[in-house]
Write a protein that holds these residues in place. Structure first.
Motif, PDB file in Angstrom:
ATOM      1  N   UNK A   7      -2.604   9.567   0.382  1.00  0.00           N
ATOM      2  CA  UNK A   7      -2.457   8.492  -0.595  1.00  0.00           C
ATOM      3  C   UNK A   7      -1.916   7.265   0.138  1.00  0.00           C
ATOM      4  N   UNK A   8      -2.516   6.134  -0.159  1.00  0.00           N
ATOM      5  CA  UNK A   8      -2.137   4.875   0.459  1.00  0.00           C
ATOM      6  C   UNK A   8      -2.005   3.823  -0.632  1.00  0.00           C
TER       7      UNK A   8
ATOM      8  N   UNK B 174      -0.406  -5.327   4.277  1.00  0.00           N
ATOM      9  CA  UNK B 174      -1.331  -4.346   4.798  1.00  0.00           C
ATOM     10  C   UNK B 174      -1.221  -3.046   4.005  1.00  0.00           C
ATOM     11  N   UNK B 175      -2.290  -2.277   4.071  1.00  0.00           N
ATOM     12  CA  UNK B 175      -2.281  -0.964   3.438  1.00  0.00           C
ATOM     13  C   UNK B 175      -1.272  -0.079   4.145  1.00  0.00           C
ATOM     14  N   UNK B 176      -0.538   0.706   3.365  1.00  0.00           N
ATOM     15  CA  UNK B 176       0.476   1.567   3.958  1.00  0.00           C
ATOM     16  C   UNK B 176       0.344   2.997   3.442  1.00  0.00           C
ATOM     17  N   UNK B 177       0.783   3.916   4.272  1.00  0.00           N
ATOM     18  CA  UNK B 177       0.772   5.326   3.921  1.00  0.00           C
ATOM     19  C   UNK B 177       1.837   5.614   2.866  1.00  0.00           C
ATOM     20  N   UNK B 178       1.488   6.462   1.914  1.00  0.00           N
ATOM     21  CA  UNK B 178       2.428   6.861   0.870  1.00  0.00           C
ATOM     22  C   UNK B 178       2.733   8.352   0.958  1.00  0.00           C
ATOM     23  N   UNK B 179       1.699   9.186   0.964  1.00  0.00           N
ATOM     24  CA  UNK B 179       1.904  10.633   0.943  1.00  0.00           C
ATOM     25  C   UNK B 179       0.646  11.322   1.448  1.00  0.00           C
TER      26      UNK B 179
END
Length: 119
Positions: free
Chosen positions: A36-37, A44-49
């Motif tokens: 999930x991002x 910028x797009x970032x990592x979530x899980x």
């Protein structure tokens, strides 16, 4: 080929909860990782899980750890991101994605769903 269709999201107040779903089609997901991002405006797009589909091993960014939980329903080939204690800084477009275990690159992406948290 794999297709990912996201649902959920919407508007929530700070402290509230939302649940995102990501339905996969096209192949079995045994050897995949669902990630999930999110992308906030101007960032910028970032990592979530992330979740390994078979072992259900999870990983979270520090910003969501303890508040968000990712899980999956193998029979429905659907991954979920439960978001609790939402904060205004959680606002953004959320994407689910798939990659093969052991690889860095996510090859398949959902269409994205908007999450807006008001203060």
């Amino acid at each position: 080929q794999v297709q990912l269709v996201e649902s959920g999201g919407g508007l929530a107040q700070a402290g509230g909860s939302l649940r995102l779903s990501c339905a996969a089609s096209g192949r079995t997901l045994t050897n995949y990782v669902m990630g999930w991002f999110r992308q906030a405006p101007g960032k910028e797009r970032e990592f979530v899980a992330a979740l390994t589909w078979s072992e259900r091993i999870t990983a979270y960014s520090d910003s969501v750890k303890g508040r968000f939980t990712t899980s999956r329903d193998n029979a429905k080939k659907t991954g979920c991101l439960q978001m609790n204690t939402l904060k205004p800084e959680d606002t953004g477009v959320y994407y689910c994605a798939l990659k093969l275990r052991g690889l860095d690159k996510y090859d398949y992406w959902g269409q994205g769903t908007q999450v807006t948290v008001s203060s």
